[in-house]
Design an enzyme around this catalytic site. Structure first.
Site, PDB file in Angstrom:
ATOM      1  N   LYS A 121       0.828  -1.218   0.000  1.00 34.67           N
ATOM      2  CA  LYS A 121       0.000   0.000   0.000  1.00 34.67           C
ATOM      3  C   LYS A 121       0.857   1.261   0.000  1.00 34.67           C
ATOM      4  CE  LYS A 121      -4.418  -1.579   1.627  1.00 34.67           C
ATOM      5  NZ  LYS A 121      -5.537  -1.401   2.508  1.00 34.67           N
ATOM      6  N   LYS A 204      -4.713  -9.226  -6.279  1.00 39.51           N
ATOM      7  CA  LYS A 204      -5.954  -9.427  -5.528  1.00 39.51           C
ATOM      8  C   LYS A 204      -7.049  -8.466  -6.016  1.00 39.51           C
ATOM      9  CE  LYS A 204      -6.601  -7.490  -1.410  1.00 39.51           C
ATOM     10  NZ  LYS A 204      -6.947  -7.175  -0.017  1.00 39.51           N
ATOM     11  N   LYS A 207     -11.049  -3.164  -3.474  1.00 38.45           N
ATOM     12  CA  LYS A 207     -11.965  -2.032  -3.654  1.00 38.45           C
ATOM     13  C   LYS A 207     -11.221  -0.750  -4.017  1.00 38.45           C
ATOM     14  CE  LYS A 207     -13.473  -2.555   1.000  1.00 38.45           C
ATOM     15  NZ  LYS A 207     -12.348  -2.698   1.927  1.00 38.45           N
TER      16      LYS A 207
HETATM   17  N1  AQP Z   1      -9.855 -10.335  -3.167  1.00 40.95           N
HETATM   18  C1  AQP Z   1     -10.214 -10.897  -2.026  1.00 40.95           C
HETATM   19  N2  AQP Z   1     -10.445 -12.215  -1.923  1.00 40.95           N
HETATM   20  C2  AQP Z   1     -10.838 -12.792  -0.762  1.00 40.95           C
HETATM   21  N3  AQP Z   1     -11.022 -12.072   0.381  1.00 40.95           N
HETATM   22  C3  AQP Z   1     -10.812 -10.749   0.322  1.00 40.95           C
HETATM   23  N4  AQP Z   1     -10.915  -9.771   1.251  1.00 40.95           N
HETATM   24  C4  AQP Z   1     -10.605  -8.582   0.691  1.00 40.95           C
HETATM   25  N5  AQP Z   1     -10.293  -8.747  -0.587  1.00 40.95           N
HETATM   26  C5  AQP Z   1     -10.411 -10.083  -0.863  1.00 40.95           C
HETATM   27  C6  AQP Z   1     -11.295 -10.020   2.636  1.00 40.95           C
HETATM   28  O1  AQP Z   1     -12.281  -9.076   2.988  1.00 40.95           O
HETATM   29  C7  AQP Z   1     -12.115  -8.751   4.376  1.00 40.95           C
HETATM   30  C8  AQP Z   1     -12.100  -7.279   4.550  1.00 40.95           C
HETATM   31  O2  AQP Z   1     -11.010  -6.683   3.922  1.00 40.95           O
HETATM   32  P1  AQP Z   1     -10.794  -5.119   4.120  1.00 40.95           P
HETATM   33  O3  AQP Z   1     -11.748  -4.350   3.343  1.00 40.95           O
HETATM   34  O4  AQP Z   1     -10.780  -4.770   5.553  1.00 40.95           O
HETATM   35  O5  AQP Z   1      -9.345  -4.865   3.635  1.00 40.95           O
HETATM   36  P2  AQP Z   1      -8.567  -5.436   2.449  1.00 40.95           P
HETATM   37  O6  AQP Z   1      -8.263  -6.870   2.671  1.00 40.95           O
HETATM   38  O7  AQP Z   1      -7.398  -4.517   2.280  1.00 40.95           O
HETATM   39  O8  AQP Z   1      -9.610  -5.328   1.252  1.00 40.95           O
HETATM   40  P3  AQP Z   1      -9.523  -4.472  -0.030  1.00 40.95           P
HETATM   41  O9  AQP Z   1     -10.751  -4.664  -0.839  1.00 40.95           O
HETATM   42  O10 AQP Z   1      -8.227  -4.749  -0.746  1.00 40.95           O
HETATM   43  O11 AQP Z   1      -9.542  -3.025   0.548  1.00 40.95           O
HETATM   44  P4  AQP Z   1      -8.575  -1.830   0.224  1.00 40.95           P
HETATM   45  O12 AQP Z   1      -8.555  -1.745  -1.250  1.00 40.95           O
HETATM   46  O13 AQP Z   1      -9.189  -0.634   0.900  1.00 40.95           O
HETATM   47  O14 AQP Z   1      -7.250  -2.213   0.806  1.00 40.95           O
HETATM   48  C9  AQP Z   1     -10.818  -9.433   4.848  1.00 40.95           C
HETATM   49  O15 AQP Z   1     -11.179 -10.627   5.533  1.00 40.95           O
HETATM   50  C10 AQP Z   1     -10.129  -9.740   3.568  1.00 40.95           C
HETATM   51  O16 AQP Z   1      -9.279 -10.866   3.705  1.00 40.95           O
END
Ligand code: AQP
Length: 345
Positions: A121, A204, A207
């Site tokens: 990040k 991955k 969002k």
């Molecule tokens: N691509 C993914 N596949 C499976 N699980 C996922 N999770 C996120 N992306 C995937 C799971 O969703 C939960 C919440 O994640 P989060 O929103 O707190 O943070 P993150 O993992 O950093 O998700 P994002 O979408 O990538 O958010 P941003 O872009 O803001 O960093 C967790 O259980 C995660 O494993």
């Protein structure tokens, strides 16, 4: 520490999601769908909208409020029942932030420097990243341990943070000679623990990816879902007959895993049905399945968002219930650490 047998903690599930944008299919399959299922396992479930995590990168305040309410709607529409689970936003329970400070003093710099999510990040701009982004895993450890949670359902990407949570619990217990914090178990299960980007099978689905084409949003309509799967990057080979045949085919594996997780079958069962067929057949079938599963959720989210006062009320009730568990844990932590509490006594 004494030689007494390790304490057995009653099972409690905790997990959270950041309101840092709209929910994706990755969040749904890796987290939300499993959160709803966990409610039926006879274990207390605590689910948190981690708004303090979201502000580790800049968030417009109005958009953060909207994203938090929309995330609450996403939880409920995905089957999390606020009567059966504790559902709340993190900043309403101050124990998270205070316990995180104590853990800032337990975790070591070297441990945090190894975290790949920070490296991903912050990228080349680590010097400009917020201190909060660096210390993020300590707050995550506090989220979990404020509830003495024992089981944490997450996607694969959170595995390293949970290992750090375990290290913090072990070091705290060791340094203070107590058996106070449970050593948590990550629960990383199912066909879609790591849903990949539709544009790049090595990244991955996220969002915050700048490309909207890379992800399915829970708020996408049927046309958008069909169009994104149609354009999803793939190779030109037909699908293999067995799971081994997906080796070296990241994009094909991703679509098969998504299908399996949406249909509640194994990837082998998907290939038994579609093996030998091309993406011209498989992609429309996947799109139809995704539309059937996701559009009722997005419709329910829209309906819930028409009454944000009710969403705020639900979160307030959840926060009271969460506070009632977390505050005594924090109080005992203060006592263990040697912090005097005499105000109002
Ligand atoms: N691509 C993914 N596949 C499976 N699980 C996922 N999770 C996120 N992306 C995937 C799971 O969703 C939960 C919440 O994640 P989060 O929103 O707190 O943070 P993150 O993992 O950093 O998700 P994002 O979408 O990538 O958010 P941003 O872009 O803001 O960093 C967790 O259980 C995660 O494993």
């Amino acid at each position: 520490m004494s030689d007494a047998p390790a304490k057995v903690f009653p099972k409690r599930i905790f997990s959270g999601i950041q309101p840092s944008g709209g929910l994706t299919l990755g969040n749904y399959l890796g987290a939300l769908k499993r959160f709803a299922v966990a409610q039926d396992e006879g274990i207390e479930t605590v689910y948190c909208l981690v708004d303090l995590h979201a502000i580790t990168v800049w968030q417009d305040p109005g958009k953060l409020r909207h994203a938090t309410r929309e995330l609450a709607a996403g939880f409920i529409a995905s089957g999390v029942d606020p009567a059966r689970s504790i559902l709340f936003n993190q900043s309403q329970v101050p124990a998270h932030a205070e316990l995180a400070w104590i853990f800032n003093c337990v975790a070591r710099m070297g441990w945090l420097r190894r975290m790949t999510q920070f490296k991903d990040k912050a990228g080349k701009h680590a010097e400009e990243a917020s201190v909060g982004l660096f210390a993020y895993p300590n707050l995550m450890a506090a989220d979990i341990m404020a509830y003495h949670a024992t089981h944490v359902p997450v996607g694969e990407d959170q595995k390293q943070h949970l290992e750090l949570t375990r290290d913090i619990a072990i070091k705290f217990n060791h340094d203070y000679g107590v058996d106070f914090f449970p050593v948590v178990e990550p629960v990383i299960e199912g066909a879609a623990t790591r849903v990949m980007s539709l544009r790049d099978g090595t990244k991955k689905m996220s969002k915050s990816d700048p490309s909207d084409q890379s992800r399915i949003n829970l708020t996408d309509d049927a046309d958008a879902i069909a169009q994104k799967f149609r354009k999803a990057r793939t190779d030109s080979e037909p699908l293999p007959e067995t799971v081994d045949g997906l080796d070296g085919r990241a994009e094909a594996r991703n679509l098969v895993n998504i299908y399996a997780a949406l249909a509640d079958v194994t990837p082998a069962q998907v290939l038994a049905q579609f093996g030998g067929q091309g993406f011209g057949t498989f992609k429309p079938a996947l799109a139809d399945l995704a539309v059937a599963k996701l559009t009722p959720i997005s419709a329910e989210m829209k309906r819930l968002m028409q009454d944000v006062a009710e969403i705020d009320r639900v979160l307030g009730v959840g926060a009271e219930r969460a506070h009632a568990i977390a505050e005594p844990v924090l109080d005992q932590t203060r006592e263990i650490v040697g912090l005097i509490r005499s105000r109002g006594r």
